[in-house]
Motif scaffolding. Structure first.
Motif, PDB file in Angstrom:
ATOM      1  N   VAL A 126      90.918  73.072  -6.324  1.00 16.61           N
ATOM      2  CA  VAL A 126      92.036  73.710  -5.622  1.00 16.61           C
ATOM      3  C   VAL A 126      93.251  72.801  -5.774  1.00 16.61           C
ATOM      4  CG1 VAL A 126      92.888  74.619  -3.433  1.00 16.61           C
ATOM      5  CG2 VAL A 126      90.429  74.721  -3.953  1.00 16.61           C
ATOM      6  N   CYS A 127      94.282  73.310  -6.433  1.00 19.80           N
ATOM      7  CA  CYS A 127      95.516  72.552  -6.624  1.00 19.80           C
ATOM      8  C   CYS A 127      96.557  73.061  -5.628  1.00 19.80           C
ATOM      9  CB  CYS A 127      96.027  72.714  -8.051  1.00 19.80           C
ATOM     10  SG  CYS A 127      97.502  71.720  -8.364  1.00 19.80           S
ATOM     11  N   LYS A 128      97.087  72.149  -4.852  1.00 21.91           N
ATOM     12  CA  LYS A 128      98.093  72.487  -3.842  1.00 21.91           C
ATOM     13  C   LYS A 128      99.443  71.912  -4.286  1.00 21.91           C
ATOM     14  CE  LYS A 128      98.868  71.847   1.131  1.00 21.91           C
ATOM     15  NZ  LYS A 128      98.246  71.234   2.324  1.00 21.91           N
ATOM     16  N   ILE A 129     100.430  72.784  -4.449  1.00 19.78           N
ATOM     17  CA  ILE A 129     101.785  72.381  -4.815  1.00 19.78           C
ATOM     18  C   ILE A 129     102.616  72.382  -3.540  1.00 19.78           C
ATOM     19  CG2 ILE A 129     103.810  72.894  -6.239  1.00 19.78           C
ATOM     20  CD1 ILE A 129     101.233  72.257  -7.851  1.00 19.78           C
ATOM     21  N   THR A 130     103.267  71.250  -3.259  1.00 20.77           N
ATOM     22  CA  THR A 130     104.027  71.097  -2.016  1.00 20.77           C
ATOM     23  C   THR A 130     105.469  70.718  -2.321  1.00 20.77           C
ATOM     24  OG1 THR A 130     102.022  70.350  -0.884  1.00 20.77           O
ATOM     25  CG2 THR A 130     104.116  69.896   0.221  1.00 20.77           C
ATOM     26  N   HIS A 131     106.399  71.384  -1.633  1.00 20.72           N
ATOM     27  CA  HIS A 131     107.825  71.069  -1.748  1.00 20.72           C
ATOM     28  C   HIS A 131     108.162  70.003  -0.714  1.00 20.72           C
ATOM     29  CE1 HIS A 131     112.196  71.672  -1.187  1.00 20.72           C
ATOM     30  NE2 HIS A 131     112.165  71.860  -2.501  1.00 20.72           N
ATOM     31  N   ILE A 132     109.217  69.232  -0.964  1.00 17.80           N
ATOM     32  CA  ILE A 132     109.582  68.153  -0.039  1.00 17.80           C
ATOM     33  C   ILE A 132     109.929  68.649   1.373  1.00 17.80           C
ATOM     34  CG2 ILE A 132     110.307  66.482  -1.780  1.00 17.80           C
ATOM     35  CD1 ILE A 132     113.195  67.332  -1.316  1.00 17.80           C
ATOM     36  N   LEU A 133     110.269  69.935   1.511  1.00 21.92           N
ATOM     37  CA  LEU A 133     110.537  70.464   2.851  1.00 21.92           C
ATOM     38  C   LEU A 133     109.267  70.946   3.551  1.00 21.92           C
ATOM     39  CD1 LEU A 133     113.907  72.409   2.501  1.00 21.92           C
ATOM     40  CD2 LEU A 133     113.501  70.089   3.313  1.00 21.92           C
ATOM     41  N   GLY A 134     108.112  70.864   2.852  1.00 26.98           N
ATOM     42  CA  GLY A 134     106.844  71.126   3.512  1.00 26.98           C
ATOM     43  C   GLY A 134     106.102  72.385   3.126  1.00 26.98           C
TER      44      GLY A 134
END
Length: 177
Positions: free
Chosen positions: A124-132
């Motif tokens: 499972v790959c989770k992509i996260t933006h700096i704003l959450g």
């Protein structure tokens, strides 16, 4: 509306600031706890909405600047005899090294978790933006029981394959022929 730079997407916090002004006024006027709870819930919703919008813009920026991945590994029919190439692929470390800079400039990061099921590996790959805001992509693959590898090698091979495809699917990455 978010404003784009070449590096990271800058998201104005006007909506969040407005809600925080309401909260400050509510505290000063000693509004009931129920009203405060609704304001805090509204603040949370607005922050989540702004983060999701920024994520979408960041993904768009990433995909617009992401290179077509070069394949760096060959699989041969009879490797010990230098047999003809059956197919080529891009290794996970090669993919990551080719996109790491573009990913960072877009304000995105990733983590990978693994789920073990009998006979299967799920990455499972989770992509996260700096704003959450984050989104996930998973890839399930059977562990090859017929291959000419030890049991740990079969597991590791399936794991690497699943991670590579989960990562590429999460980011919309393509490789060249």
């Amino acid at each position: 509306m978010p404003r784009k730079t070449k590096e990271i997407v800058i998201v104005p916090s006007k909506d969040i600031a407005n809600v925080e002004q309401f909260i400050t006024q509510a505290i000063e006027t000693k509004l009931p706890v129920e009203t405060m709870e609704r304001l805090f819930a509204l603040r949370k919703e607005v922050k989540a909405e702004v983060a999701k919008e920024a994520f979408v813009v960041a993904m768009s920026n990433f995909q617009a600047n992401c290179p077509i991945i070069k394949k760096n590994k060959d699989v041969r029919e009879k490797p010990e005899k230098g047999g003809k190439v059956r197919y080529s692929y891009a290794s996970l470390d090669s993919i990551v090294s080719q996109v790491k800079g573009v990913l960072g400039k877009a304000g995105l990061s990733y983590t990978t978790t693994v789920i073990n099921e009998t006979g299967f590996i799920i990455a499972v790959c989770k992509i996260t933006h700096i704003l959450g805001h984050s989104e996930e992509s998973s890839f399930k693959i059977p562990i090859d029981t017929e291959g000419y590898m030890s049991a740990p090698q079969k597991y590791a091979s399936a794991l690497t394959f699943a991670k590579r495809y989960a990562f590429c699917n999460a980011l919309g990455i393509l490789s060249s022929e």
